[in-house]
Design a protein around this motif. Sequence first.
Motif, PDB file in Angstrom:
ATOM      1  N   ASP A  31       0.835  -1.203   0.000  1.00 20.06           N
ATOM      2  CA  ASP A  31       0.000   0.000   0.000  1.00 20.06           C
ATOM      3  C   ASP A  31       0.871   1.254   0.000  1.00 20.06           C
ATOM      4  OD1 ASP A  31      -2.214  -1.704   0.279  1.00 20.06           O
ATOM      5  OD2 ASP A  31      -2.085  -1.627   2.462  1.00 20.06           O
ATOM      6  N   GLY A  32       1.881   1.256   0.878  1.00 22.48           N
ATOM      7  CA  GLY A  32       2.759   2.411   0.974  1.00 22.48           C
ATOM      8  C   GLY A  32       3.527   2.671  -0.310  1.00 22.48           C
ATOM      9  N   VAL A  33       4.025   1.586  -0.931  1.00 24.55           N
ATOM     10  CA  VAL A  33       4.763   1.729  -2.187  1.00 24.55           C
ATOM     11  C   VAL A  33       3.866   2.329  -3.269  1.00 24.55           C
ATOM     12  CG1 VAL A  33       5.936   0.490  -4.040  1.00 24.55           C
ATOM     13  CG2 VAL A  33       6.347  -0.164  -1.660  1.00 24.55           C
ATOM     14  N   VAL A  34       2.641   1.818  -3.372  1.00 16.69           N
ATOM     15  CA  VAL A  34       1.696   2.306  -4.381  1.00 16.69           C
ATOM     16  C   VAL A  34       1.375   3.776  -4.152  1.00 16.69           C
ATOM     17  CG1 VAL A  34      -0.691   2.128  -5.204  1.00 16.69           C
ATOM     18  CG2 VAL A  34       0.684   0.070  -4.914  1.00 16.69           C
ATOM     19  N   LEU A  35       1.142   4.163  -2.905  1.00 18.72           N
ATOM     20  CA  LEU A  35       0.826   5.559  -2.604  1.00 18.72           C
ATOM     21  C   LEU A  35       2.015   6.473  -2.885  1.00 18.72           C
ATOM     22  CD1 LEU A  35      -1.226   5.036   0.685  1.00 18.72           C
ATOM     23  CD2 LEU A  35      -2.121   5.776  -1.531  1.00 18.72           C
ATOM     24  N   GLY A  36       3.234   5.976  -2.619  1.00 19.72           N
ATOM     25  CA  GLY A  36       4.430   6.760  -2.912  1.00 19.72           C
ATOM     26  C   GLY A  36       4.623   6.956  -4.400  1.00 19.72           C
ATOM     27  N   LEU A 179      -8.421   3.186  -4.676  1.00 19.03           N
ATOM     28  CA  LEU A 179      -8.397   3.950  -5.921  1.00 19.03           C
ATOM     29  C   LEU A 179      -7.009   3.924  -6.548  1.00 19.03           C
ATOM     30  CD1 LEU A 179      -9.762   5.914  -7.920  1.00 19.03           C
ATOM     31  CD2 LEU A 179      -9.078   7.778  -6.386  1.00 19.03           C
ATOM     32  N   GLN A 180      -5.968   4.041  -5.710  1.00 20.57           N
ATOM     33  CA  GLN A 180      -4.611   4.124  -6.226  1.00 20.57           C
ATOM     34  C   GLN A 180      -4.125   2.821  -6.836  1.00 20.57           C
ATOM     35  OE1 GLN A 180      -3.162   6.887  -6.749  1.00 20.57           O
ATOM     36  NE2 GLN A 180      -4.890   7.916  -5.742  1.00 20.57           N
ATOM     37  N   TYR A 181      -4.574   1.691  -6.328  1.00 21.17           N
ATOM     38  CA  TYR A 181      -4.184   0.417  -6.933  1.00 21.17           C
ATOM     39  C   TYR A 181      -4.603   0.388  -8.407  1.00 21.17           C
ATOM     40  CZ  TYR A 181      -2.399  -2.249  -2.956  1.00 21.17           C
ATOM     41  OH  TYR A 181      -1.622  -2.728  -1.931  1.00 21.17           O
ATOM     42  N   VAL A 182      -5.773   0.885  -8.685  1.00 21.61           N
ATOM     43  CA  VAL A 182      -6.287   0.892 -10.061  1.00 21.61           C
ATOM     44  C   VAL A 182      -5.518   1.903 -10.914  1.00 21.61           C
ATOM     45  CG1 VAL A 182      -8.289   1.339 -11.519  1.00 21.61           C
ATOM     46  CG2 VAL A 182      -8.583   0.158  -9.331  1.00 21.61           C
ATOM     47  N   LEU A 183      -5.392   3.129 -10.428  1.00 23.20           N
ATOM     48  CA  LEU A 183      -4.781   4.196 -11.217  1.00 23.20           C
ATOM     49  C   LEU A 183      -3.284   3.977 -11.432  1.00 23.20           C
ATOM     50  CD1 LEU A 183      -6.591   7.322  -9.697  1.00 23.20           C
ATOM     51  CD2 LEU A 183      -7.130   6.097 -11.813  1.00 23.20           C
ATOM     52  N   GLY A 185      -1.610   1.053 -11.127  1.00 18.65           N
ATOM     53  CA  GLY A 185      -1.427  -0.143 -11.938  1.00 18.65           C
ATOM     54  C   GLY A 185      -1.649   0.129 -13.411  1.00 18.65           C
ATOM     55  N   PHE A 186      -2.682   0.875 -13.728  1.00 22.06           N
ATOM     56  CA  PHE A 186      -3.009   1.179 -15.120  1.00 22.06           C
ATOM     57  C   PHE A 186      -1.904   1.999 -15.783  1.00 22.06           C
ATOM     58  CE2 PHE A 186      -5.069   4.234 -18.116  1.00 22.06           C
ATOM     59  CZ  PHE A 186      -5.359   3.322 -19.118  1.00 22.06           C
ATOM     60  N   GLN A 187      -1.430   3.052 -15.105  1.00 17.34           N
ATOM     61  CA  GLN A 187      -0.428   3.909 -15.742  1.00 17.34           C
ATOM     62  C   GLN A 187       0.893   3.179 -15.930  1.00 17.34           C
ATOM     63  OE1 GLN A 187       1.641   7.154 -13.525  1.00 17.34           O
ATOM     64  NE2 GLN A 187       0.174   6.744 -11.888  1.00 17.34           N
ATOM     65  N   LEU A 188       1.287   2.323 -14.979  1.00 18.46           N
ATOM     66  CA  LEU A 188       2.550   1.596 -15.115  1.00 18.46           C
ATOM     67  C   LEU A 188       2.482   0.574 -16.244  1.00 18.46           C
ATOM     68  CD1 LEU A 188       3.701   1.036 -11.413  1.00 18.46           C
ATOM     69  CD2 LEU A 188       4.531   2.720 -13.070  1.00 18.46           C
ATOM     70  N   ALA A 325      -4.723   9.642 -15.832  1.00 17.09           N
ATOM     71  CA  ALA A 325      -4.841   8.850 -14.596  1.00 17.09           C
ATOM     72  C   ALA A 325      -3.681   9.150 -13.658  1.00 17.09           C
ATOM     73  CB  ALA A 325      -4.882   7.357 -14.932  1.00 17.09           C
ATOM     74  N   SER A 326      -2.479   9.329 -14.231  1.00 21.10           N
ATOM     75  CA  SER A 326      -1.295   9.616 -13.419  1.00 21.10           C
ATOM     76  C   SER A 326      -1.436  10.936 -12.675  1.00 21.10           C
ATOM     77  CB  SER A 326      -0.056   9.655 -14.320  1.00 21.10           C
ATOM     78  OG  SER A 326       1.096  10.009 -13.596  1.00 21.10           O
ATOM     79  N   SER A 327      -1.821  11.985 -13.396  1.00 27.24           N
ATOM     80  CA  SER A 327      -1.955  13.305 -12.753  1.00 27.24           C
ATOM     81  C   SER A 327      -3.126  13.321 -11.780  1.00 27.24           C
ATOM     82  CB  SER A 327      -2.117  14.401 -13.807  1.00 27.24           C
ATOM     83  OG  SER A 327      -3.182  14.107 -14.684  1.00 27.24           O
ATOM     84  N   ALA A 328      -4.232  12.645 -12.131  1.00 28.71           N
ATOM     85  CA  ALA A 328      -5.391  12.601 -11.234  1.00 28.71           C
ATOM     86  C   ALA A 328      -5.071  11.809  -9.974  1.00 28.71           C
ATOM     87  CB  ALA A 328      -6.585  11.979 -11.954  1.00 28.71           C
ATOM     88  N   ALA A 329      -4.346  10.693 -10.129  1.00 30.55           N
ATOM     89  CA  ALA A 329      -3.969   9.880  -8.976  1.00 30.55           C
ATOM     90  C   ALA A 329      -3.052  10.655  -8.044  1.00 30.55           C
ATOM     91  CB  ALA A 329      -3.279   8.591  -9.449  1.00 30.55           C
ATOM     92  N   SER A 330      -2.064  11.335  -8.629  1.00 32.03           N
ATOM     93  CA  SER A 330      -1.131  12.110  -7.817  1.00 32.03           C
ATOM     94  C   SER A 330      -1.820  13.295  -7.154  1.00 32.03           C
ATOM     95  CB  SER A 330       0.028  12.599  -8.685  1.00 32.03           C
ATOM     96  OG  SER A 330       0.990  13.266  -7.900  1.00 32.03           O
TER      97      SER A 330
END
Length: 517
Positions: A31-36, A179-183, A185-188, A325-330
Amino acid sequence: MPGAASASGDQSNQEGLEDKGLAPGKVGLLDGVVLGISTVAPGYTLTASIGLIVAAVGLKMPAIFIAGFIPMFLTAYAYRELNSRLPDCGASFTWSTKAFGPYVGWMCGWGMVLATIIVLSNLAAIAVEYFYLFIAQLTGNESIAELSQNTAVNIATTLAFIAVATWIAGRGITTSEKLQYVLVGFQLVVLVAFAAFAIAKSTSAPTGLAFSIDWFNPFTGVTIAAFVVGVTGSIFAFWGWDTCLTLGEESKDPHKVPGRAGLLAVITILLTYLLVAVAVMMYAGVGSEGLGLGNPDNAENVFRPLADPVMGTSGGLLLFLAIFASSAASLQTTFLPAARTMLAMGAYGAFPRKLASIHPRYLVPTYATVVAGITTSVFYTAVKLLSERALVDTIAALGIMICWYYSITAFACVWYFRRELFASAHNVIYKLVFPLIGGLMLAAVFLVSLQESLDPGNGSGAELFGIGLVFYIGFGLLLLGTMLMLVRRARHPAFFRGKTLSWDAPSGASSPDTGRG
């Protein structure tokens, strides 16, 4: 995890830290890695920084990414060691206060809050740009993309995006995680696919280049001045991984998870950057015409001209969606460190106490999140109405803020652990050598960035009395913080007297007005 929470609470009490009421045990390592990663926003950052870095160093872009990674990686160890002893959502603010006292701590926290407000504004604007670009591509109506250039439409849509991101961030940390797992994961996935297509097609691309290991060598083919400019841009490209550390009190193992998550996030981001950088260089080259990465017309958005040629129309549409998705997630995750830093500063009396309030149901600093959202909205609207040039210079000043609070945190690690630095080889390496080198590198970039900001040519060209607007924004906002700090001390002196967060004074000295060492 009640046992872990209790242990964390005992440690916090011993170090004079305050339990802020955040939900414990909610953030795991992944979780922490994804949020970072989400806060760094690799998709958005790459499209915004590749052109600028290529303009400075050409084929040495991979080497510059590595050079920017080194101080971040070394500083990440400072964060890890400090968090292992002092897990606190205030992170840089709390640790620098414990090490150097309330004045340095306040200014460090102020620099962090400033950086996040500036980035939030920029992220919202980028999200709006890609939102309309995606709709234009989807409908085949190119005129829709131009809506982002309409000031009224731009501001209205940007404020709407900020409001949505504020609402999500205020709904609890688990809502943000899902939400971040989806966003993320998709951008990467899309970025890796884009890189694979670009490398595969590079042999037939008219501007393509053959891979060279020399691209990774920073000691040849680049001047010192260009190297410094490139590293400054690269450091900006890594900013945001420390979100993991502001979630310490909400982590499953507060003393270990945040630090490990920060290190893994930085490494993952580096690998992503290197893969994409090599791919676009092999496909497009670094020329100043056509698809070349050095073309000034493509500098602000290198993926826009490359999307369709590399991935086809449908794939290009996915790439635009990934950047959105990247900018919205960040945008959403960047509210997390901003609100939690403000929460900590409120809890210890450095900021108004109201900012320390926690939502009774969601157990997050909803009030601080809303304040961050409103401040960002006002800041963006004012700067946007002032001029586009002012907005560009505001972003350029961001590097000054980043290096300011990162370097202070790195030095805080060395000073806070000074009595035990030579107790073991682990301490020598991770509490002294790594943080000290990282801090010195960031401090050097801070000083060079401050000097370079004097030249109007290093920003939008706007100047006042021959001095670039970037300097006035960067240095001026820090000076504003100094004045606000003095006002806060006059009205609410408890924090500045060490009564709410004690200063770990050197041996033989005492914390101001507390007698505590």
